[in-house]
Design a protein around this motif. Structure first.
Motif, PDB file in Angstrom:
ATOM      1  N   ASP A  97       3.006  16.645  -2.730  1.00 50.52           N
ATOM      2  CA  ASP A  97       3.070  18.034  -2.270  1.00 50.52           C
ATOM      3  C   ASP A  97       3.847  18.188  -0.968  1.00 50.52           C
ATOM      4  O   ASP A  97       4.061  19.298  -0.507  1.00 50.52           O
ATOM      5  CB  ASP A  97       1.664  18.605  -2.082  1.00 50.52           C
ATOM      6  CG  ASP A  97       0.896  18.718  -3.392  1.00 50.52           C
ATOM      7  OD1 ASP A  97       1.534  18.675  -4.462  1.00 50.52           O
ATOM      8  OD2 ASP A  97      -0.345  18.847  -3.334  1.00 50.52           O
ATOM      9  N   GLY A  98       4.230  17.068  -0.353  1.00 51.12           N
ATOM     10  CA  GLY A  98       4.971  17.125   0.905  1.00 51.12           C
ATOM     11  C   GLY A  98       4.090  17.317   2.124  1.00 51.12           C
ATOM     12  O   GLY A  98       4.585  17.553   3.225  1.00 51.12           O
ATOM     13  N   ASP A  99       2.763  17.208   1.968  1.00 47.31           N
ATOM     14  CA  ASP A  99       1.844  17.368   3.094  1.00 47.31           C
ATOM     15  C   ASP A  99       1.721  16.097   3.932  1.00 47.31           C
ATOM     16  O   ASP A  99       1.202  16.130   5.043  1.00 47.31           O
ATOM     17  CB  ASP A  99       0.455  17.773   2.595  1.00 47.31           C
ATOM     18  CG  ASP A  99       0.450  19.143   1.959  1.00 47.31           C
ATOM     19  OD1 ASP A  99       1.260  19.987   2.389  1.00 47.31           O
ATOM     20  OD2 ASP A  99      -0.356  19.370   1.041  1.00 47.31           O
ATOM     21  N   LEU A 100       2.170  14.982   3.381  1.00 43.89           N
ATOM     22  CA  LEU A 100       2.070  13.704   4.074  1.00 43.89           C
ATOM     23  C   LEU A 100       3.350  12.915   3.862  1.00 43.89           C
ATOM     24  O   LEU A 100       3.861  12.841   2.754  1.00 43.89           O
ATOM     25  CB  LEU A 100       0.873  12.904   3.528  1.00 43.89           C
ATOM     26  CG  LEU A 100       0.636  11.522   4.108  1.00 43.89           C
ATOM     27  CD1 LEU A 100       0.187  11.640   5.565  1.00 43.89           C
ATOM     28  CD2 LEU A 100      -0.413  10.781   3.310  1.00 43.89           C
ATOM     29  N   ILE A 101       3.848  12.350   4.935  1.00 40.84           N
ATOM     30  CA  ILE A 101       5.005  11.463   4.878  1.00 40.84           C
ATOM     31  C   ILE A 101       4.494  10.073   5.241  1.00 40.84           C
ATOM     32  O   ILE A 101       3.962   9.863   6.330  1.00 40.84           O
ATOM     33  CB  ILE A 101       6.093  11.909   5.873  1.00 40.84           C
ATOM     34  CG1 ILE A 101       6.556  13.329   5.533  1.00 40.84           C
ATOM     35  CG2 ILE A 101       7.257  10.936   5.864  1.00 40.84           C
ATOM     36  CD1 ILE A 101       7.395  13.964   6.614  1.00 40.84           C
ATOM     37  N   LEU A 102       4.624   9.134   4.327  1.00 39.90           N
ATOM     38  CA  LEU A 102       4.124   7.781   4.531  1.00 39.90           C
ATOM     39  C   LEU A 102       5.296   6.846   4.750  1.00 39.90           C
ATOM     40  O   LEU A 102       6.198   6.764   3.921  1.00 39.90           O
ATOM     41  CB  LEU A 102       3.309   7.348   3.308  1.00 39.90           C
ATOM     42  CG  LEU A 102       2.543   6.048   3.382  1.00 39.90           C
ATOM     43  CD1 LEU A 102       1.597   6.019   4.575  1.00 39.90           C
ATOM     44  CD2 LEU A 102       1.762   5.832   2.097  1.00 39.90           C
ATOM     45  N   LEU A 103       5.299   6.168   5.895  1.00 38.14           N
ATOM     46  CA  LEU A 103       6.410   5.310   6.287  1.00 38.14           C
ATOM     47  C   LEU A 103       5.915   3.932   6.688  1.00 38.14           C
ATOM     48  O   LEU A 103       4.782   3.774   7.141  1.00 38.14           O
ATOM     49  CB  LEU A 103       7.159   5.932   7.470  1.00 38.14           C
ATOM     50  CG  LEU A 103       7.694   7.353   7.278  1.00 38.14           C
ATOM     51  CD1 LEU A 103       8.146   7.920   8.606  1.00 38.14           C
ATOM     52  CD2 LEU A 103       8.821   7.354   6.278  1.00 38.14           C
ATOM     53  N   ALA A 136       0.833  -1.202   0.000  1.00 40.64           N
ATOM     54  CA  ALA A 136       0.000   0.000   0.000  1.00 40.64           C
ATOM     55  C   ALA A 136       0.869   1.255   0.000  1.00 40.64           C
ATOM     56  O   ALA A 136       0.554   2.239  -0.675  1.00 40.64           O
ATOM     57  CB  ALA A 136      -0.936  -0.004   1.202  1.00 40.64           C
ATOM     58  N   ILE A 137       1.972   1.216   0.726  1.00 36.87           N
ATOM     59  CA  ILE A 137       2.902   2.350   0.751  1.00 36.87           C
ATOM     60  C   ILE A 137       3.506   2.562  -0.632  1.00 36.87           C
ATOM     61  O   ILE A 137       3.557   3.683  -1.135  1.00 36.87           O
ATOM     62  CB  ILE A 137       4.007   2.134   1.810  1.00 36.87           C
ATOM     63  CG1 ILE A 137       3.401   2.159   3.213  1.00 36.87           C
ATOM     64  CG2 ILE A 137       5.101   3.178   1.682  1.00 36.87           C
ATOM     65  CD1 ILE A 137       4.365   1.727   4.306  1.00 36.87           C
ATOM     66  N   CYS A 138       3.939   1.485  -1.268  1.00 34.48           N
ATOM     67  CA  CYS A 138       4.525   1.579  -2.616  1.00 34.48           C
ATOM     68  C   CYS A 138       3.508   2.107  -3.624  1.00 34.48           C
ATOM     69  O   CYS A 138       3.847   2.918  -4.480  1.00 34.48           O
ATOM     70  CB  CYS A 138       5.045   0.221  -3.063  1.00 34.48           C
ATOM     71  SG  CYS A 138       6.521  -0.295  -2.189  1.00 34.48           S
ATOM     72  N   LEU A 139       2.276   1.659  -3.522  1.00 32.87           N
ATOM     73  CA  LEU A 139       1.229   2.121  -4.431  1.00 32.87           C
ATOM     74  C   LEU A 139       0.987   3.616  -4.258  1.00 32.87           C
ATOM     75  O   LEU A 139       0.825   4.344  -5.239  1.00 32.87           O
ATOM     76  CB  LEU A 139      -0.064   1.346  -4.178  1.00 32.87           C
ATOM     77  CG  LEU A 139      -1.270   1.735  -5.025  1.00 32.87           C
ATOM     78  CD1 LEU A 139      -0.979   1.557  -6.507  1.00 32.87           C
ATOM     79  CD2 LEU A 139      -2.479   0.916  -4.603  1.00 32.87           C
ATOM     80  N   LYS A 152       3.154   5.866  -3.052  1.00 31.44           N
ATOM     81  CA  LYS A 152       4.335   6.645  -3.414  1.00 31.44           C
ATOM     82  C   LYS A 152       4.667   6.575  -4.904  1.00 31.44           C
ATOM     83  O   LYS A 152       5.278   7.479  -5.448  1.00 31.44           O
ATOM     84  CB  LYS A 152       5.549   6.165  -2.616  1.00 31.44           C
ATOM     85  CG  LYS A 152       5.478   6.561  -1.149  1.00 31.44           C
ATOM     86  CD  LYS A 152       6.729   6.140  -0.432  1.00 31.44           C
ATOM     87  CE  LYS A 152       6.729   6.635   1.000  1.00 31.44           C
ATOM     88  NZ  LYS A 152       7.951   6.243   1.707  1.00 31.44           N
ATOM     89  N   ASN A 153       4.283   5.492  -5.557  1.00 35.05           N
ATOM     90  CA  ASN A 153       4.619   5.294  -6.962  1.00 35.05           C
ATOM     91  C   ASN A 153       3.413   4.676  -7.673  1.00 35.05           C
ATOM     92  O   ASN A 153       3.376   3.469  -7.898  1.00 35.05           O
ATOM     93  CB  ASN A 153       5.848   4.380  -7.075  1.00 35.05           C
ATOM     94  CG  ASN A 153       6.372   4.312  -8.483  1.00 35.05           C
ATOM     95  OD1 ASN A 153       6.060   5.151  -9.311  1.00 35.05           O
ATOM     96  ND2 ASN A 153       7.173   3.302  -8.754  1.00 35.05           N
TER      97      ASN A 153
END
Length: 120
Positions: free
Chosen positions: A103-109, A74-77, A79-80
């Motif tokens: 936009d840099g409003d969310l950081i997904l880790l 889900a993270i990969c989907l 982000k890319n």
């Protein structure tokens, strides 16, 4: 009876204290674990936006908003977002997280294993 519906769940903390949480049975059946987790990420992202705006009104700025997920797919989907036959069925309304990340409003880790053990 197993309805095959996923449970959406998230917890938000501020200064080590839980300030918001949610756990509910989804109204839809997901076709994959990736889709189910992607939907949760989208729901949590909407909540992050709301919480950031609330903090802003209170005069507290929250620059970074890391969102942790336990599903690498889900993270990969998010982000890319490459068009792929396995994810083309995911509803368009959940793809707004792609813009938040770009936009840099969310950081997904990816959530570290240590955090999973602490939560359980």
């Amino acid at each position: 009876m197993d309805s095959k519906k996923s449970t959406t769940g998230y917890i938000f903390t501020l200064g080590g204290t839980t300030i918001n949480w949610k756990s509910k049975l989804e109204g839809r059946v997901s076709l994959s674990t990736t889709e189910a987790k992607y939907v949760v990420i989208s729901e949590a992202a909407k909540e992050i936006i709301w919480l950031k705006n609330l903090l802003k009104e209170l005069g507290k700025w929250q620059d970074e908003s890391p969102l942790f997920s336990d599903n690498q797919n889900a993270i990969c989907l998010a982000k890319n977002p490459i068009p792929h036959s396995r994810c083309k069925h995911i509803e368009l309304k959940y793809h707004f997280i792609i813009n938040l990340i770009n936009d840099g409003d969310l950081i997904l880790l990816k959530i570290p294993v240590q955090r999973i053990q602490l939560i359980c």
